[in-house]
Design an enzyme around this catalytic site. Structure first.
Site, PDB file in Angstrom:
ATOM      1  N   ASP A 253      -8.779   0.107-101.112  1.00 28.61           N
ATOM      2  CA  ASP A 253      -9.713  -0.814-102.218  1.00 28.61           C
ATOM      3  C   ASP A 253     -10.871   0.203-102.727  1.00 28.61           C
ATOM      4  O   ASP A 253     -11.973  -0.113-102.505  1.00 28.61           O
ATOM      5  CB  ASP A 253     -10.171  -1.928-101.480  1.00 28.61           C
TER       6      ASP A 253
ATOM      7  N   HIS B 154      -8.677  29.726-112.657  1.00 32.32           N
ATOM      8  CA  HIS B 154      -9.641  28.670-112.408  1.00 32.32           C
ATOM      9  C   HIS B 154     -11.271  29.137-112.461  1.00 32.32           C
ATOM     10  O   HIS B 154     -11.994  28.334-112.523  1.00 32.32           O
ATOM     11  CB  HIS B 154      -9.310  28.082-111.108  1.00 32.32           C
TER      12      HIS B 154
ATOM     13  N   SER C 160     -14.493  22.404-112.563  1.00 30.38           N
ATOM     14  CA  SER C 160     -13.405  21.852-111.875  1.00 30.38           C
ATOM     15  C   SER C 160     -13.760  20.464-111.346  1.00 30.38           C
ATOM     16  O   SER C 160     -14.003  19.643-112.516  1.00 30.38           O
ATOM     17  CB  SER C 160     -13.397  22.701-110.514  1.00 30.38           C
TER      18      SER C 160
END
Length: 592
Positions: A513, A567, A296
């Site tokens: 940023d 998953h 993952s």
């Protein structure tokens, strides 16, 4: 206190000194206990990232012989004269004998001599540990060795690294990695030259798993193939300068919210892979490549590693972690919400009577504006619906059904204590590992590929899906749908440990940023052999976005797409590891 400690350590102080030591030892212990609970001051500046990694005893023998090491290409070459003198390894004979060191020997090895006593200079010959002309990997005095059932040897490493690799001369943190190897393969004095595989855990914000003893799963396979397995606690997790509610509250009190948010922003994948590179050089050697296995979010980290240090990687194995590097958080959550709707539909098809049970619980929580949980926090409707995250695992539907079976203590009037405790247990990661909440959406923020702030994307995008409007579902009698792997600003109100961190979360959600996570140029047509397992209906990492990333990586990235696994496939079926490994070696032809 200091005079008492000296009296205890130095026999030439005589009986009076020993008596003083005995009198003062309770005060020593009390003082140490107080220090452990104080906010930690900033550590002394590092000369460079090289100094951070090379100052460890494991690499000192090489440095003493004049070998030049640069950590991650940052900072000047470290001179041996700038390092403390190395000590003779104390665990070499234990490794050869294959016996467990007693507690006294381990304790003395970790403590070392008192700092007030300058050490005598150690001759270079004493530091040169070799076997058959090949440099052995000695156990340094700060490395702890444990022999485990099943023939395992676990070696613990704690390494200082820069907090900010762009400014390595400022603060440092500690990262922890556990090296696991079969005792029968490690060789005399741990000298066997074996390949390395580093496991990168999913998350963000969770430590590496602790090795099962005896070994099992994919780790058993890797060890039997002769690998040394490196289990890294990614920075901010486990034993790697952990970010918890407690440690972050300390920083908030000392530095304020803005500075603490800047600090947390340095715990993303770009910093993690710089840590990995320091670990690689420290443990494996400057010119040794390693295999990477990423589950993952661990796969997201592999893509960052491929972006910045591709020459350090032998091969890369992804399990459900080919990151959507071209998609911002909004697009990611639009895709995953759609997958979660399908998963809800399938769940209620399997357990149709749970439609009524879930609706009754939601109505109960809505009427009471939430219920207090045993360990703090509040179970509101929105928090209850976050249990849908578990539906993306193989046994997730069954786990949900068994949980709902015991929901009521008094039907319709009071939820059971056991139910509330189990809800807490399933959602405990949000409280214990706040990075998951603070930086989850930031893993999709890259200034070049996906610029801008995340701005609580999952919260905003949710409003575009009427299927998740539980109030409408209650009125119409339609099923109430759970959400998935999504984080929300209101979690600071519902989760007890996140409340004090609310301002940090707000600042990070507005941050624009961010540092770069990936290099599209370096990733394009990577020369590194890669193999990726992708779940066809993954609710965590969208398949179509993973396929797009695989196309960027080029022909050396072989993709195995299946609806056989959810998953959790690496944990559910350990043979996944062997198949991916063989795909990178062209032993298994996938795709056909």
């Amino acid at each position: 206190v200091r005079s008492g400690a000296k009296g205890r350590e130095r026999s030439h102080c005589g009986e009076e000194g020993e008596r003083a030591a005995e009198r003062n030892m309770p005060a020593v212990r009390h003082a140490l206990a107080l220090v452990r609970h104080l906010p930690h001051p900033r550590p002394p500046p590092l000369a460079s990232a090289a100094a951070a990694a090379a100052a460890s005893p494991r690499r000192q023998p090489l440095l003493a012989r004049g070998v030049e090491l640069k950590r991650c290409g940052i900072g000047p070459v470290v001179s041996p004269s700038h390092l403390p003198q190395a000590r003779v390894p104390r665990f070499a004979h234990i490794a050869a004998a294959g016996t467990q060191p007693d507690s006294g020997e381990v304790s003395s090895a970790l403590e070392g001599p008192p700092p007030t006593e300058p050490e005598e200079e150690v001759e270079e010959e004493q530091m040169d540990v070799t076997t058959g002309g090949v440099d052995a990997v000695p156990f340094g005095e700060q490395d702890h060795i444990t022999f485990l059932p099943g023939g395992l040897c676990a070696i613990e490493h704690a390494i200082r690294v820069p907090l900010d690799y762009e400014k390595p001369e400022t603060d440092s943190i500690e990262v922890f990695v556990r090296e696991v190897v079969l005792r029968e393969k490690m060789g005399e004095n741990n000298s066997a030259v074996l390949p390395y595989i580093m496991y990168l855990q999913g998350g963000p914000g969770f430590p590496s798993p602790r090795p099962p003893a005896p070994p099992s799963g994919w780790m058993k396979s890797a060890l039997s193939q002769g690998y040394r397995v490196l289990l890294l606690d990614q920075r901010g997790t486990g034993r790697s300068t952990p970010l918890t509610r407690q440690t972050l509250q300390h920083r908030l009190e000392v530095y304020g919210a803005e500075e603490t948010a800047k600090y947390v922003s340095l715990f993303r994948a770009n910093s993690i892979v710089n840590d990995c590179e320091v670990v690689r050089k420290y443990i494996c050697g400057e010119n040794t490549k390693i295999t990477l296995l990423g589950q993952s979010f661990g796969g997201f980290c592999i893509l960052s590693y491929l972006s910045f240090f591709p020459d350090s990687i032998e091969r890369a194995l992804f399990t459900f972690g080919l990151a959507p590097i071209l998609q911002n958080a909004d697009k990611v959550y639009k895709a995953t919400y759609s997958r979660v709707i399908e998963r809800n539909t399938r769940y209620y098809h399997r357990y149709p009577r749970d439609v009524r049970v879930v609706s009754e619980i939601v109505a109960h929580l809505e009427e009471r504006k939430g219920v207090d949980l045993p360990s703090g926090g509040k179970l509101t409707v929105r928090r209850f619906l976050q249990l849908g995250l578990g539906l993306g695992r193989l046994s997730g539907m069954e786990a949900m059904h068994w949980l709902l079976e015991g929901a009521w203590a008094i039907p319709g009037e009071e939820l059971s204590y056991n139910f509330l405790r189990e809800v807490e247990a399933q959602q405990s990661g949000f409280d214990t590992n706040p990075i998951y909440w603070l930086l989850h959406e930031a893993i999709y923020c890259d200034p070049e590929l996906t610029p801008g702030a995340s701005d609580w994307a999952a919260y905003r995008v949710l409003n575009q899906f009427s299927a998740f409007d539980y109030a409408t579902s209650l009125r119409s009698g339609s099923p109430v749908f759970f959400t998935g792997e999504h984080v929300y600003p209101w979690m600071a109100n519902d989760y007890a440990e996140l409340g004090p961190l609310q301002e940090i979360g707000t600042i990070l959600a507005a941050k624009k940023d961010w540092d770069s996570l990936y290099s599209a140029v370096k990733l394009t047509d990577t020369p590194v052999p890669c193999a990726a397992l992708v779940s066809y209906e993954d609710i965590f990492v969208e398949r179509e976005f993973s396929e797009a990333t695989a196309k960027i990586l080029g022909r050396n990235c072989k993709v195995w797409i299946t609806n056989e696994f959810q998953h959790s496939g690496l944990r559910d079926d350990p043979s996944v590891f062997d198949k991916l490994m063989n795909m990178t070696k062209d032993v298994v032809q996938i795709p056909s």
